[in-house]
Scaffold this active site. Structure first.
Site, PDB file in Angstrom:
ATOM      1  N   HIS A   1      58.497 102.352  69.730  1.00  0.00           N
ATOM      2  CA  HIS A   1      59.691 102.550  69.869  1.00  0.00           C
ATOM      3  C   HIS A   1      60.178 102.975  71.267  1.00  0.00           C
ATOM      4  O   HIS A   1      59.739 104.023  71.628  1.00  0.00           O
ATOM      5  CB  HIS A   1      60.209 103.041  68.736  1.00  0.00           C
ATOM      6  CG  HIS A   1      59.995 102.495  67.263  1.00  0.00           C
ATOM      7  ND1 HIS A   1      59.890 103.281  66.236  1.00  0.00           N
ATOM      8  CD2 HIS A   1      60.037 101.182  67.024  1.00  0.00           C
ATOM      9  CE1 HIS A   1      59.781 102.476  65.216  1.00  0.00           C
ATOM     10  NE2 HIS A   1      59.913 100.934  65.668  1.00  0.00           N
ATOM     11  N   ALA A   2      61.001 102.064  72.047  1.00  0.00           N
ATOM     12  CA  ALA A   2      61.164 102.567  73.195  1.00  0.00           C
ATOM     13  C   ALA A   2      61.671 103.924  73.464  1.00  0.00           C
ATOM     14  O   ALA A   2      61.565 104.480  74.635  1.00  0.00           O
ATOM     15  CB  ALA A   2      62.287 101.400  73.602  1.00  0.00           C
TER      16      ALA A   2
ATOM     17  N   HIS B   1      54.904 108.481  67.186  1.00  0.00           N
ATOM     18  CA  HIS B   1      56.431 108.248  67.263  1.00  0.00           C
ATOM     19  C   HIS B   1      57.209 109.474  67.465  1.00  0.00           C
ATOM     20  O   HIS B   1      56.290 110.470  67.306  1.00  0.00           O
ATOM     21  CB  HIS B   1      56.568 107.375  65.954  1.00  0.00           C
ATOM     22  CG  HIS B   1      56.084 105.870  65.842  1.00  0.00           C
ATOM     23  ND1 HIS B   1      57.122 104.927  65.942  1.00  0.00           N
ATOM     24  CD2 HIS B   1      54.976 105.540  65.832  1.00  0.00           C
ATOM     25  CE1 HIS B   1      56.207 103.957  65.776  1.00  0.00           C
ATOM     26  NE2 HIS B   1      54.908 103.966  65.756  1.00  0.00           N
TER      27      HIS B   1
ATOM     28  N   GLU C   1      54.796 111.479  63.552  1.00  0.00           N
ATOM     29  CA  GLU C   1      56.133 111.509  64.036  1.00  0.00           C
ATOM     30  C   GLU C   1      56.244 112.663  64.567  1.00  0.00           C
ATOM     31  O   GLU C   1      56.309 114.171  64.190  1.00  0.00           O
ATOM     32  CB  GLU C   1      56.923 111.463  62.712  1.00  0.00           C
ATOM     33  CG  GLU C   1      57.412 110.047  62.316  1.00  0.00           C
ATOM     34  CD  GLU C   1      57.993 109.117  62.993  1.00  0.00           C
ATOM     35  OE1 GLU C   1      58.659 109.717  64.071  1.00  0.00           O
ATOM     36  OE2 GLU C   1      58.216 107.867  62.634  1.00  0.00           O
TER      37      GLU C   1
END
Length: 426
Positions: A185-186, A311, A386
């Site tokens: 995810h950018a 992430h 995460e």
């Protein structure tokens, strides 16, 4: 072209770059505290209705937990009125996001001016995809027996997607593999920073970490979503998806973490709407970036002991499955690995990590990379980490935050790697 014409051209070019950068003028950030399941359902409904309402971070909330939402100026007034009409608890955190975004961008650019690229100091700045690739390309010369760089493919916008393999240089082939990727995810900038920090720990601090490389090779891809990541540096800081056009001309990009061919499109774990952040694509692997990551996973499948996808944000170790409440056969073994990481972090920094299946701990997902790694590529352990929140939205830590975030996270990654190596010797 005359000298004056050349100067005018350069000024126009500079102006176009400045205008292209989204400054988030008058964007507001609110923090909401849902009190029960009906209020949680309302927030999820609001998040689905309009992608402009950017609900930041996890969307499975528990009683009295908080969620942040970033609103463009044209949305703020009506949505706040809706909060009031439903008696939702909220508070305004940021009235105008623009000065903070601009200050962070300026801080990062200043930090990089002091560096001698392609050498990078992970703790000193956030780096573009091109800068990261240049750094990767510089490593074989410094560590000729221990490092190999390979390009596995191209992004949609033709950026080279590169992977680094690190060994101890003893020449042994076909060792078990730990595979780590970042920046699916950018906007999750701490993710490539963490991948780079792992690289530097294994190379620059080899004496302290050589047991991690004695019987295992590490394969690391710092940036999967190269186009989206570059877009967050050049145009829109909070972009999440890829940059490949969709069937909707107004909505660009697909969520790579919903684009894998394991239970793709299963129930509520993704979206068929190209305008949503969790858009799964028209079909599995219709993104060049997900094809490349698939090929890497399958190439190392016979030796793949641990797959870890980095992430942010949320302090979670997320295990398969994401698409169902059922658990995989080796779930307890994976839980033991996650527990090793969580315990190491709490003993080191008092940081608290939750761990368990994605479906239970966070929210349902389908077509995600960890499920594919376990269910198709036959990884022994598969996991999404995460990383902790930073900055004012959670996705945007300041440069000064990098050291604390990556050093704490390395404690957990190192402990989990050691547990994997202990459990699954070569």
């Amino acid at each position: 072209m005359t000298l004056i014409g050349h100067i005018i051209f350069l000024l126009l070019l500079q102006s176009s770059v400045l205008l292209a950068w989204q400054d988030y003028k008058d964007y507001q950030v609110y923090e909401l505290t849902p009190r029960d399941s009906s209020e949680e359902s309302l927030l999820r409904k609001l998040a689905r209705e309009k992608p402009q309402r950017d609900f930041l971070g996890p969307t499975r909330w528990h009683n009295e937990s908080t969620v942040r939402v970033m609103l463009p100026p044209e949305e703020a007034s009506s949505l706040v009125s809706l909060f009031d009409s439903h008696q939702l608890r909220y508070r305004l955190l940021i009235k105008d996001l623009s000065p903070l975004v601009q200050a962070q961008r300026a801080e990062n650019l200043r930090s990089k001016q002091r560096l001698q690229l392609p050498h990078i100091d992970v703790l000193a700045a956030f780096y573009t995809h091109a800068e990261i690739n240049a750094y990767l390309d510089s490593l074989p010369e410094r560590y000729p027996k221990r490092v190999q760089v390979k390009q596995f493919g191209w992004s949609y916008e033709r950026r080279p997607l590169k992977v680094l393999t690190i060994s101890n240089g003893d020449g042994r082939r076909n060792k078990p593999v730990i595979l780590i990727d970042g920046t699916v995810h950018a906007r999750e900038w701490i993710s490539p920073s963490m991948a780079l920090y792992i690289i530097q720990q294994l190379l620059d601090n080899y004496e302290e970490n050589q047991e991690l490389l004695q019987d295992y090779d590490w394969v690391i891809m710092p940036v999967v979503n190269a186009d989206g990541y570059e877009y967050t540096h050049s145009e829109s800081r909070y972009w999440r998806k890829t940059r490949k056009p969709t069937t909707d001309p107004d909505c660009v990009g697909t969520d790579i973490n919903r684009n894998f061919a394991h239970e793709w499109g299963h129930d509520a774990g993704s979206s068929s709407d190209p305008c949503e952040d969790i858009y799964r694509g028209e079909r599995p692997f219709d993104q060049p970036e997900s094809q490349v990551l698939r090929d890497i996973l399958l190439q190392y499948s016979p030796r793949l002991k641990w797959y870890l996808s980095l992430h942010s944000y949320g302090n979670y170790f997320l295990l398969p499955w994401g698409y169902t409440k059922n658990l995989p056969e080796n779930y307890q073994d994976m839980m033991d690995v996650a527990e090793a990481g969580a315990f190491a972090i709490v003993h080191s920094t008092n940081g608290i990590y939750s761990y368990g299946s994605t479906y239970y701990v966070l929210y349902p997902t389908s077509g995600d990379t960890a499920d594919y790694a376990l269910g198709v590529a036959n990884a022994t352990v598969a996991m999404t980490m995460e990383l902790p929140a930073g900055g004012f939205s959670g996705f945007d830590p300041w440069v000064s935050h990098i050291e604390g975030l990556v050093t704490e996270s390395w404690v957990g990654v190192r402990a989990m790697a050691a547990e994997v190596i202990r459990r699954y010797p070569s």
